[in-house]
Design an enzyme around this catalytic site. Structure first.
Site, mmCIF file in Angstrom:
data_model
loop_
_atom_site.group_PDB
_atom_site.id
_atom_site.type_symbol
_atom_site.label_atom_id
_atom_site.label_comp_id
_atom_site.label_asym_id
_atom_site.label_seq_id
_atom_site.Cartn_x
_atom_site.Cartn_y
_atom_site.Cartn_z
ATOM 1 N N GLU A 130 48.513 28.797 58.505
ATOM 2 C CA GLU A 130 47.778 27.848 57.682
ATOM 3 C C GLU A 130 46.791 27.048 58.522
ATOM 4 O O GLU A 130 45.688 26.736 58.088
ATOM 5 C CB GLU A 130 48.754 26.916 56.960
ATOM 6 C CG GLU A 130 49.524 27.553 55.818
ATOM 7 C CD GLU A 130 50.617 28.521 56.262
ATOM 8 O OE1 GLU A 130 50.864 28.643 57.494
ATOM 9 O OE2 GLU A 130 51.214 29.172 55.397
ATOM 10 N N GLU A 131 47.194 26.715 59.758
ATOM 11 C CA GLU A 131 46.302 25.972 60.637
ATOM 12 C C GLU A 131 45.076 26.819 60.993
ATOM 13 O O GLU A 131 43.947 26.316 61.020
ATOM 14 C CB GLU A 131 47.037 25.570 61.918
ATOM 15 C CG GLU A 131 46.241 24.672 62.855
ATOM 16 C CD GLU A 131 45.903 23.327 62.262
ATOM 17 O OE1 GLU A 131 44.849 22.768 62.641
ATOM 18 O OE2 GLU A 131 46.671 22.834 61.415
ATOM 19 N N ASN B 293 64.245 21.718 68.219
ATOM 20 C CA ASN B 293 63.269 21.242 69.198
ATOM 21 C C ASN B 293 63.229 22.251 70.335
ATOM 22 O O ASN B 293 64.094 22.257 71.208
ATOM 23 C CB ASN B 293 63.666 19.855 69.711
ATOM 24 C CG ASN B 293 62.626 19.250 70.642
ATOM 25 O OD1 ASN B 293 61.791 19.957 71.206
ATOM 26 N ND2 ASN B 293 62.671 17.935 70.798
ATOM 27 N N ILE C 3 60.018 21.856 64.426
ATOM 28 C CA ILE C 3 60.700 20.586 64.636
ATOM 29 C C ILE C 3 60.683 19.684 63.404
ATOM 30 O O ILE C 3 61.584 18.877 63.205
ATOM 31 C CB ILE C 3 60.083 19.846 65.851
ATOM 32 C CG1 ILE C 3 60.991 18.692 66.298
ATOM 33 C CG2 ILE C 3 58.667 19.372 65.548
ATOM 34 C CD1 ILE C 3 60.545 18.047 67.601
ATOM 35 N N ASP D 242 50.244 21.570 69.025
ATOM 36 C CA ASP D 242 49.731 20.205 69.064
ATOM 37 C C ASP D 242 49.064 19.970 70.410
ATOM 38 O O ASP D 242 49.692 20.127 71.463
ATOM 39 C CB ASP D 242 50.895 19.221 68.865
ATOM 40 C CG ASP D 242 50.428 17.812 68.550
ATOM 41 O OD1 ASP D 242 49.355 17.419 69.056
ATOM 42 O OD2 ASP D 242 51.130 17.112 67.809
ATOM 43 N N LEU E 146 50.781 29.403 68.231
ATOM 44 C CA LEU E 146 49.545 29.359 67.459
ATOM 45 C C LEU E 146 49.190 27.926 67.111
ATOM 46 O O LEU E 146 49.961 27.226 66.435
ATOM 47 C CB LEU E 146 49.684 30.183 66.173
ATOM 48 C CG LEU E 146 49.994 31.667 66.327
ATOM 49 C CD1 LEU E 146 49.743 32.400 65.007
ATOM 50 C CD2 LEU E 146 49.184 32.318 67.434
#
Length: 234
Positions: free
Chosen positions: A215-216, A116, A84, A139, A136
């Site tokens: 990356e998270e 979205n 998004i 939020d 993955l």
């Protein structure tokens, strides 16, 4: 930036959170039949071994780490990331374009859409089209008033089930135990999903890639955080 240079992430920084309920400017097809995938996978569309429609989706793909991991694992599948945030999706698109130039014939089966997914997911995918969906480190939207913003909720599960083929899989990973419990509860309570037993997931070659391909996930590892995995079958 030359055509062979990888984009530098520092030029694409953006807030980590985006309000999925707010109005954004998106171009999206009215129906899946109107979606033209050929411009995202121009080389693969010429390959007779490739079915000309996406069947693997990473929802909230972030900076594209999972897409790069999945690309060589599923060379005959078309894989798309949905993101998004405009700068983040721009980074992924530029990253894929640069990698295609650097490695001819590789990374042709992955692409990124800025969209979205909470609003327009059914506009892209037909009934039974997808084989795998990934969530993955979504939020967590910690505040109770914002739980309706979570990408896994009762209404959206019906849309995911519609797009998944029977036997299709949904992979979820998070470092937030509360969100993990939420996702497991919602999937297991839904009539069209069942949780995949742990002994079965251990045989899945994708599983070991999920914890740190994004990356998270790498950030969670650096911080010695917990990672909670659950897989569900349509």
């Amino acid at each position: 930036m030359s055509s062979l240079s990888l984009p530098q992430k520092r030029f694409y920084r953006q807030r980590a959170h985006s309000n999925p309920i707010a109005d954004h400017c998106f171009n999206y097809p009215r129906t899946p039949d109107e979606m033209d995938w050929s411009k995202y996978y121009p080389e693969k569309m010429l390959d007779s071994n490739i079915k000309a429609e996406v069947d693997i989706v990473d929802i909230g793909c972030g900076y594209g780490g999972l897409l790069l991991t999945l690309s060589p694992m599923f060379p005959n599948n078309l894989i798309v990331g949905m993101e998004i945030r405009v700068k983040v999706s721009d980074y992924v698109m530029d990253r894929i374009a640069a990698l295609r130039c650097q490695h001819p014939g590789i990374y042709q089966n992955i692409a990124c859409l800025r969209t979205n997914a909470m609003k327009y997911f059914p506009n892209y995918f037909k009934k039974g089209q997808l084989k795998k969906i990934f969530f993955l480190y979504p939020d967590p939207h910690f505040k109770k008033a914002k739980h309706k913003w979570r990408i896994v909720n009762h209404n959206l599960l019906a849309e995911y089930a519609y797009a998944l083929t029977e036997g299709g899989l949904v992979y979820t990973v998070t470092d937030v135990n509360d969100l993990h419990v939420w996702m497991v509860q919602h999937f297991t309570e839904h009539a069209l999903f069942e949780i995949v037993p742990q002994e079965e997931t251990k045989k899945d070659p994708i599983i070991e890639k999920l914890y740190s391909s994004s990356e998270e996930g790498q950030k969670v590892s650096r911080n010695n955080g917990n990672k909670f995995l659950a897989v569900f079958r349509r």
